[in-house]
Design an enzyme around this catalytic site. Structure first.
Site, PDB file in Angstrom:
ATOM      1  N   SER A 248     130.181 -64.994  10.317  1.00 28.13           N
ATOM      2  CA  SER A 248     129.152 -64.958   9.856  1.00 28.13           C
ATOM      3  C   SER A 248     128.215 -65.822  10.473  1.00 28.13           C
ATOM      4  CB  SER A 248     128.921 -65.348   8.633  1.00 28.13           C
ATOM      5  OG  SER A 248     127.995 -65.627   7.699  1.00 28.13           O
ATOM      6  N   TYR A 261     132.038 -71.458   2.325  1.00 27.82           N
ATOM      7  CA  TYR A 261     131.978 -70.388   2.979  1.00 27.82           C
ATOM      8  C   TYR A 261     131.844 -70.512   4.416  1.00 27.82           C
ATOM      9  CZ  TYR A 261     130.322 -65.552   4.594  1.00 27.82           C
ATOM     10  OH  TYR A 261     129.938 -64.399   5.434  1.00 27.82           O
TER      11      TYR A 261
END
Length: 415
Positions: A248, A261
């Site tokens: 990501s 995350y």
């Protein structure tokens, strides 16, 4: 006045004649170099267009980039005082462009077998359909084999696609998937493993997130992919295939509210880098994909948000809850609500980059599909941190302020 105009006209005509003489002299003296440069330009232009036309899978910017670089170095070639220096530069440019074009050369699909985790929805679901349509043999690992995402794949894809029950936090399910796939591919091996499965969690300040959220993110976004990779590497060695990890943008740069995350994705990105170096001797190529904001189902549903918010509040100490205030925590849900608004609905940039990582003879080690993904990474890497913090703060502006800070500001105003 008349004599002055005559002198100006004579001077202008003389200047023009001198420029023409200099140009003629330059062309005549540099004639072999100029002709050679022009010949190389024409030849390389033909090669560029031929490769771009032949390579239908990867068409984006091949000819444009190659010819732009050619054009810029062509100018350098003729601007240089000594034409042979310009010729050397131009020859180097041709070499670089040829190397670049060879990187874009794609391998044929030829029923190559690929495993994709997290195919229930989002990138994994779209990628399974995309690769199946191109002729790959797709093994779609799903969290729920009887779920709507799995049923959609069975209904809409070819018979080559095989849906597998594969919760990557379950060692037993990973091994079971390995045994089924190894039986089906036999001696040919597995061409690609795309580690895509992932969870977002509830975006909140790192201090507010319970340890269970950190552990869950690491279990799914990192440890699950590591175990899957270790299990399937023998099959990748047989084919000298590809390992692709979907990380990501938050895995390459620090972003507020993504402590759990982002940390798990950063671990996956580092794992990808190390594996790229270590697996090169086996002929296995490794790539990490850092997508920007795309509209997938990773943010979850309103019911899931309510459950996660309740879990967050139940695990806060009284001091932390008082300092932040429940209204601040409640406002964090607005961030989740606005995520789809600022996300791209078209997933094709991610799909195209994964395809390139699977089929390019020399794939990149890092892909950054999506708006601002590469720009933000460059700002973080090459500019002062205060400038990056300012930039990311503008992107993630949040008017909500913790209760204790509001009280402190009010007190300072009154004094």
């Amino acid at each position: 006045m008349c004599h002055s105009n005559v002198r100006k006209c004579l001077a202008k005509n003389l200047s023009t004649e001198l420029q023409r003489e200099r140009m003629d002299t330059y062309i005549s003296t540099a004639d072999p170099s100029v002709l050679l440069c022009l010949g190389m330009t024409a030849a390389f232009g033909i090669i560029t267009f031929y490769k771009a036309k032949k390579n239908q899978v990867e068409k984006r910017c091949i000819s444009a980039r190659g010819l732009l670089l050619l054009f810029l170095l062509e100018i350098l070639c003729f601007v240089m005082l000594k034409s042979y220096i310009g010729l050397i530069l131009f020859s180097m440019a041709c070499l670089i462009c040829n190397i670049y074009l060879s990187v874009q050369t794609m391998l044929p699909v030829d029923n190559k077998a690929v495993l994709i985790t997290g195919s229930d929805s989002g990138f994994g679901h779209a990628l399974a359909k995309y690769l199946d349509n191109l002729g790959f043999v797709v093994f779609a690992g799903v969290l729920n084999k009887n779920g709507s995402g799995a049923e959609e794949l069975k209904r809409s894809c070819s018979q080559r696609l095989c849906v597998l029950q594969m919760d990557i936090t379950s060692s037993a399910q990973i091994k079971e998937a390995y045994l089924k796939i190894s039986e089906m591919v036999q001696n040919t091996g597995l061409w690609g493993v795309v580690n895509n499965a992932g969870i977002l969690g509830f975006p909140a300040d790192g201090e507010l997130l319970p340890m269970s959220v950190y552990k869950q993110c690491m279990d799914v976004n990192f440890f699950g992919h590591v175990e899957t990779t270790k299990m399937f590497l023998p099959l990748l060695r047989k084919s000298k295939g590809r390992l692709i990890n979907i990380s990501s943008m938050a895995g390459g740069i620090p972003m507020t509210r993504f402590a759990a995350y982002g940390a798990s994705k950063a671990a996956l990105s580092m794992f990808s880098g190390v594996m790229r170096q270590e697996l090169a001797k086996w002929g296995i190529k490794v790539a990490a994909v850092h997508p920007a904001g795309f509209k997938t189902c990773i943010q979850g549903t309103s019911e899931l948000w309510a459950k996660q918010e309740k879990h967050l509040l139940e695990n806060l100490t009284p001091d932390v809850k008082k300092d932040y205030g429940e209204d601040y925590i409640e406002a964090l849900k607005n961030f989740l609500l606005h995520m789809p608004v600022h996300s791209e609905p078209d997933l094709s940039p991610v799909l195209d980059d994964v395809l390139h990582a699977l089929l390019a003879k020399s794939p990149h080690g890092l892909y950054t599909p999506g708006k601002s993904a590469y720009l933000t990474l460059c700002i973080f890497c090459y500019f002062p941190l205060w400038l990056y913090d300012l930039y990311i703060g503008k992107l993630q502006s949040n008017k909500s302020v913790p209760s204790a800070l509001r009280a402190s500001e009010a007190k300072n105003k009154n004094t």
